[in-house]
Design a protein around this motif. Structure first.
Motif, PDB file in Angstrom:
ATOM      1  N   ARG A  60      85.361   5.422 100.519  1.00 39.68           N
ATOM      2  CA  ARG A  60      86.289   6.311  99.486  1.00 39.68           C
ATOM      3  C   ARG A  60      87.847   5.903  99.406  1.00 39.68           C
ATOM      4  N   THR A 120      77.787  12.096  92.013  1.00 37.84           N
ATOM      5  CA  THR A 120      78.924  12.458  91.445  1.00 37.84           C
ATOM      6  C   THR A 120      78.493  13.486  90.170  1.00 37.84           C
ATOM      7  N   GLN A 174      84.336  16.764  92.839  1.00 41.82           N
ATOM      8  CA  GLN A 174      84.844  15.667  93.307  1.00 41.82           C
ATOM      9  C   GLN A 174      86.109  16.137  94.151  1.00 41.82           C
ATOM     10  N   GLY A 200      87.119  10.508  91.065  1.00 43.44           N
ATOM     11  CA  GLY A 200      86.187  10.430  92.464  1.00 43.44           C
ATOM     12  C   GLY A 200      86.996  10.059  93.513  1.00 43.44           C
ATOM     13  N   GLN A 236      75.680  17.828  95.369  1.00 46.41           N
ATOM     14  CA  GLN A 236      76.028  16.666  94.475  1.00 46.41           C
ATOM     15  C   GLN A 236      74.974  15.544  94.321  1.00 46.41           C
ATOM     16  N   CYS A 287      79.046  15.929 100.435  1.00 49.34           N
ATOM     17  CA  CYS A 287      79.528  15.914  98.977  1.00 49.34           C
ATOM     18  C   CYS A 287      80.720  16.888  98.655  1.00 49.34           C
TER      19      CYS A 287
END
Lengths: 758, 162
Positions: free
Chosen positions: A363, A479, A651, A714, B96, B134
């Protein structure tokens, strides 16, 4: 009630019912008739020569159908760009956990038993675990053939074991330092971290007699993977088909090929489909974790607090291979000078081979590491100059018209407003809460993140049912992207979102699409989907006009119907037709059914806007134990239109808590090149009991590059967290901790050093 | 032969003595809702109910619970109607990627069966055994709290004397 204002609504996920009932199929859930189980034997040594390999006893185990070693494979290397990794070790192993042989058997137990019977004789070689040591001229070269590898971004630098030396900057740093009144230098370390998706890597490959390979794999970049597999297998891409499946968490870690290249050879040698599922010990030992980094930043400052020069260096330990990085180096290292106006700046980033586990993406690759360093450095300068860290940042933050330290010319720079809103929400100008017997502190950090680029293909169709359908070969990593993309179709075709279906196609059925990642999906996949939906709308209108006996310019779409009328504001249209009826009149277009189909491909350019994220942390430290508790956290985001508030917030929250784990607890620890934190019992990630009260501030009104002026969300929330918490810890203790994670032990040491005046 | 009552139906299959309940469900019976995450009883992705109690199916031998009643994620909905916990996870961002969700939902259902009106702190403590990478847990906690509210609102009326 039908929802027509598709954009901006908290539409729940289309895949929701399947995910809450256990129906969603992940790669490990898929089986094929006659399927075998594949397992790999891994090296116990971080660096060794393979003297001999004997598989005869393993082959004799009942139920074993194939046992393979490098001798059974073509002598080719695999990589996402840099092709430097053998599918199975050939002659030498370069990290503890490298695959040296593999077995396919009727059941997992037989495969495990066979692995134990493979005899490998190793001759240990001197290992290198420290990236700086690997760069020294006397260190052994771990990849003597480096200069012959395909995919190097530029010719090797000549520095030992360095396969990518990338620089960024502007101005002339020597001149900048000459102009400075004060110079500050600090060094920082960031640890080895695992993405900790709960779903381990899994794949199922069927090498068919026809020469085709059918692949199910939890990989988010199916087309890129197809290219990599084609290159290593020596097959044309069209003979490889990647099928959709649900992906159980990514966070950057599910873009690598992992066992897929090997699994094909097991299938080829056994003549049966083969499934390989890593267990979590293998995940923690030998997947593709986040790079540890050693960083040094030197800054030249004027007495009034203005930055004039910054020189920064980061050394990334890539581990044994560079194959898991799609760009070979980490582009995010360009954030090492921060979001400040610095006329003279230079960043040197080094990617170094060692005998540690190979690293991959996580990420916002490199940014959490370098932002921890630069934002800690920012606070340390402010402290040493006696300036408030917030005011010091405001003096130097990028503003409209400025060039970033690496030369970006963004428009609509909202750094100051985003930081101000975070500080305001955190009560920066109010006294810190005093709690007897504890040390309390506050910290700030800021970064930016622009949308990544890519290429996507989308198809939208409509048949007699009147339900538009979006077709893509693009798997969601969790997502909620499929829902957002359906919202776009709904918006463009003026129908309720729950009347838009999505069909996931395999890679043979659509042109290339980039996968999920790099904050690119809403931007780039979004433009492809909107483009396809608009084209479909045009075709619907063209087809409807004669049916309504009206010119096209008098016809529009409204509430699932094609209508004739001068304006949508008119209370009633005098002639209308349902979109399904229009489609029913169209010639067969979609698999022989009547309907209308539109396809659109979009390749994005790097946008001219970025997105800022500023965060504030408040901590309490127990001076007796060093235990650090985050008592409050604020995350402020520079956003455009928010397409789906529920998913957007998801997110943000998930990103913050991953950042919290990075800041406070997570570290893959190693002993002599072996990872010793081999379960979630030892590798601690945050639980529901670890999360702080969180305030999200949305600084709305930006004009983002994604559809409807939105921006991606994200990655940004996970970037500055460790820096904000580290600055709060420094504020509480009065001395910094410069290496992550910020454990109680390190806090105790800092407190003791502070007390003893060291 | 291992025999269990799974989601209300008697199921049996030939399985070796050391077969784990998780593998029995997934591979012998084809019920792939329960997931294998860590494989050592820490992450909670394999959570199922055994006679109403939370179990890590990756640590439980199928043969050791012979005859027990097992509830998996496939058995939570009532004839196609989602359980309030399932609906709340959809409505409040409780998942998620969904890989931990079967375990989260089983754990949340067990909490509400045991304590229909938990405080936020009780939810956080109870759900600690189910890791999620998540959501950062905020959505999960909101979902469990919402399910508790909805369950209360939809509870059958107590008969009243009039």
């Amino acid at each position: 009630m039908a929802i027509y204002s598709a954009i901006g609504s908290s539409i729940t996920r289309g895949e929701g019912p399947d995910k809450v009932t256990g129906k969603s199929l992940y790669a490990a859930d898929i089986t094929l008739p006659g399927m075998l189980w594949g397992k790999a034997l891994r090296s116990p040594f971080p660096h060794a020569r393979i003297v001999s390999l004997d598989t005869s006893r393993a082959r004799a185990v009942p139920g074993v159908r194939a046992v393979i070693t490098a001798a059974d494979l073509p002598d080719s290397l695999v990589g996402r760009r840099l092709r430097d990794m053998p599918v199975l070790a050939r002659g030498v192993v370069r990290f503890a956990g490298e695959k040296v042989a593999a077995v396919a058997a009727d059941d997992p137990a037989a495969a495990e038993e066979a692995l134990l019977l493979i005899d490998v004789e190793y001759e240990e070689l001197p290992p290198i675990f420290d990236a700086a040591a690997a760069m020294s001229p006397g260190a052994p070269a771990l990849h003597p053939a480096m200069s012959s590898y395909e995919g190097l971004p530029q010719p090797p630098s000549g520095i030992n074991n360095v396969f990518a030396h990338i620089t960024w900057g502007q101005g002339d740093v020597a001149q900048g330092f000459a102009e400075a009144d004060l110079v500050f230098e600090h060094s920082f370390n960031a640890q080895l971290m695992h993405q900790a998706y709960i779903e381990p890597h899994a794949c199922l490959v069927s090498a068919e007699p026809s020469g085709k390979a059918q692949v199910w794999v939890n990989n988010k970049d199916p087309y890129a993977l197809r290219e990599q597999l084609a290159a290593v297998w020596g097959l044309p891409e069209e003979r490889i088909v990647l099928h959709p499946c649900s992906i159980g968490g990514d966070f950057g870690g599910k873009g690598s090929f992992m066992d897929a290249p090997l699994c094909y050879y097991l299938s080829l040698h056994s003549g049966r489909p083969v499934k390989m599922v890593m267990d979590y010990i293998q995940e923690l030992m030998a997947a593709n974790p986040r790079h540890p980094a050693v960083m040094t930043i030197k800054s030249g400052v004027k007495r009034d607090g203005a930055l004039v020069a910054r020189q920064a260096r980061v050394v990334f330990d890539s581990g044994a291979y560079g194959a898991f990085k799609p760009t070979v180096y980490l582009r995010g290292a360009d954030h090492l000078c921060g979001v400040y106006r610095i006329p003279h700046a230079r960043i040197d980033s080094y990617m170094v081979y060692t005998n540690n586990v190979p690293k991959g993406h996580m990420r916002s690759p490199a940014k959490p590491q370098v932002v921890f360093a630069v934002e800690s450095h920012t606070d340390l300068i402010a402290r040493e100059m006696g300036l408030d860290p917030y005011e010091f940042r405001r003096i130097n933050l990028l503003r409209d018209g400025d060039s970033s330290p690496v030369g970006h010319q963004w428009r609509e720079i909202r750094a100051d407003e985003t930081l101000r809103r975070a500080a305001q929400s955190a009560g920066w100008d109010t006294p810190k809460p005093a709690k007897p017997g504890t040390l309390t502190g506050r910290g700030l950090a800021i970064t930016d993140l622009s949308q990544g680029v890519g290429r996507f293909a989308a198809r939208v169709s409509i048949g007699a049912s009147g339900r538009p359908k979006l077709h893509m070969a693009f798997w969601d990593t969790g997502t909620g992207s499929h829902t957002v993309l359906r919202q776009m179709v709904a918006q463009e075709l003026s129908v309720p979102v729950d009347e838009v279906d999505i069909e996931l196609l395999d890679t043979s059925e659509m042109p290339f699409s980039s996968g999920s990642g790099g904050t690119r999906v809403t931007y780039t996949a979004g433009q492809a989907v909107v483009g396809a939906a608009r084209e479909l709308r045009r075709q619907l209108i063209r087809a409807a006009a004669p049916l309504l006996d009206s010119p096209e310019e008098d016809v529009s779409l409204h509430s699932g119907r094609v209508v004739v009328g001068p304006s949508p504001q008119r209370p009633a249209y005098y002639r209308t037709i349902a979109i399904g009826e229009v489609a029913a009149h169209a010639p067969a277009a979609n698999h022989g059914e009547a309907g209308i189909v539109a396809e659109y491909e979009f390749a994005s350019e790097p946008p001219d806007v970025t997105s800022f994220c500023a965060q504030a942390a408040e901590v309490e430290i127990d001076p007796e134990t060093g235990a650090i508790t985050v008592t409050r956290f604020v995350t402020a985001h520079d956003v455009g239109a928010i397409l789906n508030p529920l998913l957007h917030q998801g997110q943000v929250e998930g990103g913050v808590i991953q950042g919290l784990g990075y800041a406070l607890m997570e570290e893959l620890q190693t002993e002599d090149g072996h990872i010793s934190t081999l379960s979630f019992g030892d590798y601690k990630i945050p639980t529901s009991a670890d999360i702080p009260p969180l305030t999200t501030v949305l600084v709305e009104g930006a004009s983002g590059p994604a559809p409807y002026r939105s921006k991606g969300i994200g990655e940004s929330a996970n970037i500055p967290v460790a820096a904000a918490i580290a600055n709060a810890v420094t504020d509480a203790i009065g001395a910094p901790i410069t290496n992550l994670p910020l454990t109680a032990e390190k806090a105790m040491t800092a407190i003791k050093n502070r007390e003893s005046g060291n | 032969m291992v025999k269990l009552k799974i989601n209300g139906t008697e199921r049996e299959a030939q399985a070796p003595a050391q077969r784990l309940l998780l593998d029995f469900l997934r591979y012998d019976l084809g019920l792939t809702g329960a997931k294998e995450g860590c494989g050592v009883g820490v992450c909670g992705a394999c959570t199922v109910l055994v006679d109403g109690e939370l179990f890590a199916s990756c640590l439980t031998l199928a043969a050791a619970i012979e005859g027990a009643e097992v509830t998996t994620i496939e058995g939570i909905a009532d004839q196609g109607r989602l359980h309030p916990v399932q609906q709340a996870f959809i409505d409040h961002g409780g998942f998620q990627c969904g890989i931990c969700t079967p375990g989260q939902i089983i754990a949340a259902k067990a909490l509400l069966d045991f304590n229909p009106q938990p405080t936020e702190d009780e939810i956080k403590q109870w759900m600690m055994g189910n890791l999620c990478r998540c959501t950062g847990y905020y959505g999960i906690i909101n979902s469990v709290a919402a399910a508790a509210r909805n369950t209360r609102n939809n509870a059958p009326r107590q008969p009243t004397d009039d």
